[in-house]
Design an enzyme around this catalytic site. Sequence first.
Site, short mmCIF file in Angstrom:
data_model
loop_
_atom_site.label_atom_id
_atom_site.label_comp_id
_atom_site.label_asym_id
_atom_site.label_seq_id
_atom_site.Cartn_x
_atom_site.Cartn_y
_atom_site.Cartn_z
N ARG A 1 1.03 -3.54 -4.55
CA ARG A 1 0.35 -2.26 -4.85
C ARG A 1 1.16 -1.42 -5.83
NH1 ARG A 1 0.09 -0.78 1.06
NH2 ARG A 1 -0.19 1.36 0.39
N ARG B 1 -8.16 5.84 -10.27
CA ARG B 1 -7.01 4.95 -10.19
C ARG B 1 -6.93 4.04 -11.41
NH1 ARG B 1 -6.00 4.52 -4.49
NH2 ARG B 1 -4.24 3.21 -4.03
N ARG C 1 5.22 3.80 7.71
CA ARG C 1 3.99 4.56 8.02
C ARG C 1 3.34 4.07 9.31
NH1 ARG C 1 0.59 5.75 2.85
NH2 ARG C 1 0.54 3.49 2.62
N ARG D 1 -0.95 -0.03 9.00
CA ARG D 1 -2.00 -0.51 8.09
C ARG D 1 -1.72 -1.96 7.71
NH1 ARG D 1 -2.81 3.85 3.28
NH2 ARG D 1 -2.91 1.93 2.08
N LYS E 1 0.65 11.39 -1.06
CA LYS E 1 -0.59 12.04 -1.56
C LYS E 1 -1.44 12.55 -0.39
CE LYS E 1 -2.17 8.33 -3.69
NZ LYS E 1 -1.08 7.33 -3.53
#
Length: 305
Positions: free
Chosen positions: A251, A162, A196, A240, A85
């Site tokens: 998540r 969300r 990531r 992260r 996203k």
Amino acid sequence: MAVLSRCSRAVTAATTPNAAAAKFSYLIRALSPFSSSSSSSSSSTFDADNGLNSRIKPAVLGTLKREPKDRNVQWVFLGCPGVGKGTYASRLSDLLGIPHIATGDLVRDELASSGPLSSQLKEIVNQGKLVSDEIIIDLLSKRLEAGEAKGESGFILDGFPRTVRQAEILEGVTDIDLVINLKLREEALLAKCLGRRICSECGGNYNVACIDIKAENGRPGMYMAPLPPPPQCASKLITRPDDTEEVVKQRLRIYQAMTRPVEDFYRSRGKLLEFDLPGGIPESWPKLLCALNLEDREDKQSAAA
Ligand code: ADP
């Protein structure tokens, strides 16, 4: 009318809803120079020909035909953690000159600020849970207010709404023109989150994962090349804290339970554009632009160079 009554019910049900929703409402209205209300209550079917819902074409494509810089779109990006996203919202933001507002970034900025909310947020985020609507709306309102002061208009929201309640609140205060629902094969999502990396200095997003799913049982294969950092960022990469396997899985579960219904919310209003990512950025970006009826001249030129 139905949207308004749903919105006020949502607002009434919030923990301390009225102040937050009223503030949000004011800010969003102030940032809504144009609206496409014709599609706000329509329910229609997906147009497989070009990926755009047939009922939203007149409203959305009417604006897309103009030069990208001449319009202020209000778009939302939906999609599971790791789907990309942020990557595609930020590319579209650069292309259209519209702010990309990621509520995850707002939360991380608040965490880094060591402000009063910081320790409360840290615990929630590091467990992969959702922050309360009240806090998120407050952070978003402040961001919109700061943008308004700088003369911003329009937005590409990433990570908000969300929950259905957040979507109802948003729908009650402004017209969202289009919701782009990015979809990626599930087996790639976890690997993308774990791969990531972020440059601690410039904030650039990179990915060390090389995703190579072989064709199997009639399903095509998929290849996504890593997105390596430039040399100046290579020694400054961080991960992260919520990108661990356990937290990413949590998540993903929360996405299924809380955010998947938001897709239906927008689908039933004729605003949802489903976009299956065919691979990495080189394969996906041109197709996404095509689905949105946009053109990236710079990208074309660099591809031709
Ligand atoms: P993801 O990669 O899971 O999409 P984000 O960067 O969007 O993650 O968000 C990071 C975290 O910030 C979320 O796990 C959640 O704790 C919090 N957050 C972001 N947006 C929202 C929202 N709209 N509502 C509640 N919590 C949010």
